[in-house]
Design a protein around this motif. Structure first.
Motif, PDB file in Angstrom:
ATOM      1  N   ARG A 172       0.470  31.175   2.205  1.00 40.62           N
ATOM      2  CA  ARG A 172       0.388  32.411   1.863  1.00 40.62           C
ATOM      3  C   ARG A 172      -1.228  33.269   2.755  1.00 40.62           C
ATOM      4  NH1 ARG A 172      -1.038  33.479  -4.193  1.00 40.62           N
ATOM      5  NH2 ARG A 172      -0.835  35.434  -3.516  1.00 40.62           N
ATOM      6  N   ARG A 173      -0.465  32.753   3.776  1.00 41.85           N
ATOM      7  CA  ARG A 173      -1.873  33.573   5.295  1.00 41.85           C
ATOM      8  C   ARG A 173      -1.603  35.138   4.965  1.00 41.85           C
ATOM      9  NH1 ARG A 173      -3.814  30.346   8.656  1.00 41.85           N
ATOM     10  NH2 ARG A 173      -2.523  28.384   9.144  1.00 41.85           N
ATOM     11  N   GLY A 174      -2.279  36.323   5.789  1.00 40.87           N
ATOM     12  CA  GLY A 174      -2.914  37.124   5.529  1.00 40.87           C
ATOM     13  C   GLY A 174      -3.558  38.079   3.864  1.00 40.87           C
ATOM     14  N   THR A 175      -3.705  37.059   3.509  1.00 41.12           N
ATOM     15  CA  THR A 175      -3.893  37.342   1.788  1.00 41.12           C
ATOM     16  C   THR A 175      -5.725  37.688   2.122  1.00 41.12           C
ATOM     17  OG1 THR A 175      -4.554  35.259   1.337  1.00 41.12           O
ATOM     18  CG2 THR A 175      -2.530  35.680   0.510  1.00 41.12           C
ATOM     19  N   GLY A 176      -6.016  37.213   3.022  1.00 42.13           N
ATOM     20  CA  GLY A 176      -7.882  37.906   2.877  1.00 42.13           C
ATOM     21  C   GLY A 176      -8.723  36.487   3.049  1.00 42.13           C
ATOM     22  N   LEU A 177      -8.488  35.520   2.670  1.00 39.30           N
ATOM     23  CA  LEU A 177      -8.960  34.830   2.781  1.00 39.30           C
ATOM     24  C   LEU A 177      -9.528  34.580   3.884  1.00 39.30           C
ATOM     25  CD1 LEU A 177     -10.827  32.150   0.819  1.00 39.30           C
ATOM     26  CD2 LEU A 177      -9.251  30.790   1.378  1.00 39.30           C
ATOM     27  N   SER A 178     -10.954  35.104   4.393  1.00 40.62           N
ATOM     28  CA  SER A 178     -11.307  35.304   5.763  1.00 40.62           C
ATOM     29  C   SER A 178     -11.854  33.119   6.855  1.00 40.62           C
ATOM     30  CB  SER A 178     -12.427  35.229   5.717  1.00 40.62           C
ATOM     31  OG  SER A 178     -13.640  34.861   5.443  1.00 40.62           O
ATOM     32  N   ALA A 179     -10.792  32.982   7.663  1.00 37.31           N
ATOM     33  CA  ALA A 179     -11.382  32.175   8.264  1.00 37.31           C
ATOM     34  C   ALA A 179     -12.643  31.723   8.530  1.00 37.31           C
ATOM     35  CB  ALA A 179     -10.642  32.315  10.109  1.00 37.31           C
ATOM     36  N   THR A 180     -13.619  32.353   8.244  1.00 31.64           N
ATOM     37  CA  THR A 180     -15.233  31.813   8.481  1.00 31.64           C
ATOM     38  C   THR A 180     -15.645  31.738   7.023  1.00 31.64           C
ATOM     39  OG1 THR A 180     -15.894  34.599   8.279  1.00 31.64           O
ATOM     40  CG2 THR A 180     -15.824  33.331  10.894  1.00 31.64           C
ATOM     41  N   MET A 188      -8.272  32.396  -6.128  1.00 32.77           N
ATOM     42  CA  MET A 188      -9.395  31.256  -7.220  1.00 32.77           C
ATOM     43  C   MET A 188     -10.741  31.089  -6.346  1.00 32.77           C
ATOM     44  SD  MET A 188      -8.513  29.724 -11.000  1.00 32.77           S
ATOM     45  CE  MET A 188      -7.220  28.752 -10.310  1.00 32.77           C
ATOM     46  N   ALA A 189      -9.928  30.150  -4.849  1.00 31.89           N
ATOM     47  CA  ALA A 189     -10.636  29.439  -4.349  1.00 31.89           C
ATOM     48  C   ALA A 189     -11.995  30.453  -3.747  1.00 31.89           C
ATOM     49  CB  ALA A 189      -9.491  28.547  -3.308  1.00 31.89           C
ATOM     50  N   ALA A 190     -11.638  31.514  -3.318  1.00 37.39           N
ATOM     51  CA  ALA A 190     -12.216  32.279  -2.574  1.00 37.39           C
ATOM     52  C   ALA A 190     -13.384  32.598  -3.599  1.00 37.39           C
ATOM     53  CB  ALA A 190     -11.181  33.810  -1.811  1.00 37.39           C
ATOM     54  N   ALA A 191     -12.699  33.030  -4.494  1.00 37.32           N
ATOM     55  CA  ALA A 191     -14.054  33.624  -6.000  1.00 37.32           C
ATOM     56  C   ALA A 191     -14.417  32.245  -6.065  1.00 37.32           C
ATOM     57  CB  ALA A 191     -13.136  34.228  -7.012  1.00 37.32           C
ATOM     58  N   MET A 192     -13.974  31.522  -5.601  1.00 33.91           N
ATOM     59  CA  MET A 192     -15.111  30.457  -6.549  1.00 33.91           C
ATOM     60  C   MET A 192     -16.612  29.480  -5.565  1.00 33.91           C
ATOM     61  SD  MET A 192     -12.297  27.775  -8.760  1.00 33.91           S
ATOM     62  CE  MET A 192     -14.051  26.257  -9.101  1.00 33.91           C
ATOM     63  N   LEU A 193     -15.497  29.995  -4.533  1.00 32.11           N
ATOM     64  CA  LEU A 193     -16.638  29.462  -3.155  1.00 32.11           C
ATOM     65  C   LEU A 193     -17.519  30.375  -2.858  1.00 32.11           C
ATOM     66  CD1 LEU A 193     -14.325  27.859  -0.775  1.00 32.11           C
ATOM     67  CD2 LEU A 193     -15.988  27.451  -2.369  1.00 32.11           C
ATOM     68  N   ALA A 194     -17.505  32.204  -3.774  1.00 27.29           N
ATOM     69  CA  ALA A 194     -18.273  33.241  -3.128  1.00 27.29           C
ATOM     70  C   ALA A 194     -19.366  32.637  -4.612  1.00 27.29           C
ATOM     71  CB  ALA A 194     -17.407  34.396  -3.270  1.00 27.29           C
ATOM     72  N   LEU A 195     -18.324  32.297  -5.573  1.00 25.66           N
ATOM     73  CA  LEU A 195     -19.953  32.339  -6.152  1.00 25.66           C
ATOM     74  C   LEU A 195     -20.608  31.159  -6.380  1.00 25.66           C
ATOM     75  CD1 LEU A 195     -20.845  33.361  -9.943  1.00 25.66           C
ATOM     76  CD2 LEU A 195     -18.767  31.850 -10.553  1.00 25.66           C
ATOM     77  N   ALA A 196     -20.140  29.756  -5.788  1.00 27.07           N
ATOM     78  CA  ALA A 196     -20.849  28.899  -5.058  1.00 27.07           C
ATOM     79  C   ALA A 196     -21.732  28.911  -4.217  1.00 27.07           C
ATOM     80  CB  ALA A 196     -19.779  28.057  -4.622  1.00 27.07           C
ATOM     81  N   ASP A 197     -21.338  29.930  -3.451  1.00 28.54           N
ATOM     82  CA  ASP A 197     -22.524  30.378  -3.151  1.00 28.54           C
ATOM     83  C   ASP A 197     -23.208  31.665  -3.142  1.00 28.54           C
ATOM     84  OD1 ASP A 197     -21.552  29.396  -0.099  1.00 28.54           O
ATOM     85  OD2 ASP A 197     -19.971  32.052   0.501  1.00 28.54           O
ATOM     86  N   ALA A 198     -23.278  31.616  -4.361  1.00 28.92           N
ATOM     87  CA  ALA A 198     -24.464  32.871  -4.670  1.00 28.92           C
ATOM     88  C   ALA A 198     -25.749  31.688  -5.710  1.00 28.92           C
ATOM     89  CB  ALA A 198     -23.614  33.880  -6.622  1.00 28.92           C
ATOM     90  N   HIS A 199     -24.997  31.100  -6.451  1.00 31.94           N
ATOM     91  CA  HIS A 199     -25.583  29.517  -6.915  1.00 31.94           C
ATOM     92  C   HIS A 199     -26.805  28.704  -5.798  1.00 31.94           C
ATOM     93  CE1 HIS A 199     -24.298  29.554 -11.116  1.00 31.94           C
ATOM     94  NE2 HIS A 199     -23.050  30.362 -10.276  1.00 31.94           N
ATOM     95  N   VAL A 200     -25.822  28.158  -4.772  1.00 33.41           N
ATOM     96  CA  VAL A 200     -26.647  28.109  -3.677  1.00 33.41           C
ATOM     97  C   VAL A 200     -27.728  28.437  -3.645  1.00 33.41           C
ATOM     98  CG1 VAL A 200     -26.635  27.079  -1.459  1.00 33.41           C
ATOM     99  CG2 VAL A 200     -24.945  26.736  -2.845  1.00 33.41           C
ATOM    100  N   PHE A 201     -27.433  30.055  -3.593  1.00 38.82           N
ATOM    101  CA  PHE A 201     -29.128  31.015  -2.802  1.00 38.82           C
ATOM    102  C   PHE A 201     -29.804  30.835  -3.771  1.00 38.82           C
ATOM    103  CE2 PHE A 201     -30.572  35.094  -2.831  1.00 38.82           C
ATOM    104  CZ  PHE A 201     -31.032  35.040  -1.671  1.00 38.82           C
TER     105      PHE A 201
END
Length: 140
Positions: free
Chosen positions: A120-128, A84-97
């Motif tokens: 939960r390391r290794g779940t796919g949320l990138s370090a960047t 959910m954190a990764a998804a919300m950040l991706a959606l926020a990026d779209a809104h910023v754009f």
């Protein structure tokens, strides 16, 4: 080979990788939306989290928004806090754009989502991912 038996793509340079993303854009977006319906549901937010640079560079806002919205919904339904954190950040990026107010999305993602990803390391949320988003926050 990947863990699922498919071939892992590799690229000689960024230009080759960008060309592949451009060619496969529709397939990737379709895969995200298909995963909403038939799984693997984690792929919805993993793929969406991996693609913001491509969405930004290509300017395909409707796809970026639809994938981000799908990722938030699926992660919420699954109770996947890092997702959910990764998804919300991706959606926020779209809104910023789009120059929309993304503060509430960034703030919501920070409420435990990124902290939970450490557990939960290794779940796919990138370090960047967190760094990419913190740059957006400092700009506005």
């Amino acid at each position: 080979m990947s863990r699922t038996g498919g071939t892992v793509a590799s690229f000689a340079d960024l230009t080759s990788a960008a060309a592949w993303l451009t060619t496969e854009h529709r397939t990737l977006v379709a895969a995200i939306h298909q995963a909403v319906l038939s799984g693997p549901r984690q792929a919805v937010w993993l793929l969406t989290d991996a693609m913001p640079s491509h969405f930004w560079a290509s300017g395909r806002m409707s796809d970026w928004l639809s994938c981000g919205q799908a990722a938030v919904a699926v992660a919420r339904e699954e109770g996947d806090v890092p997702g959910m954190a990764a998804a919300m950040l991706a959606l926020a990026d779209a809104h910023v754009f789009q120059e929309r107010d993304a503060f509430s999305l960034y703030a919501g993602a920070g409420r435990g989502g990124l902290r939970g990803s450490r557990e939960r390391r290794g779940t796919g949320l990138s370090a960047t991912a967190a760094g990419r988003r913190s740059c957006h926050c400092r700009e506005g």
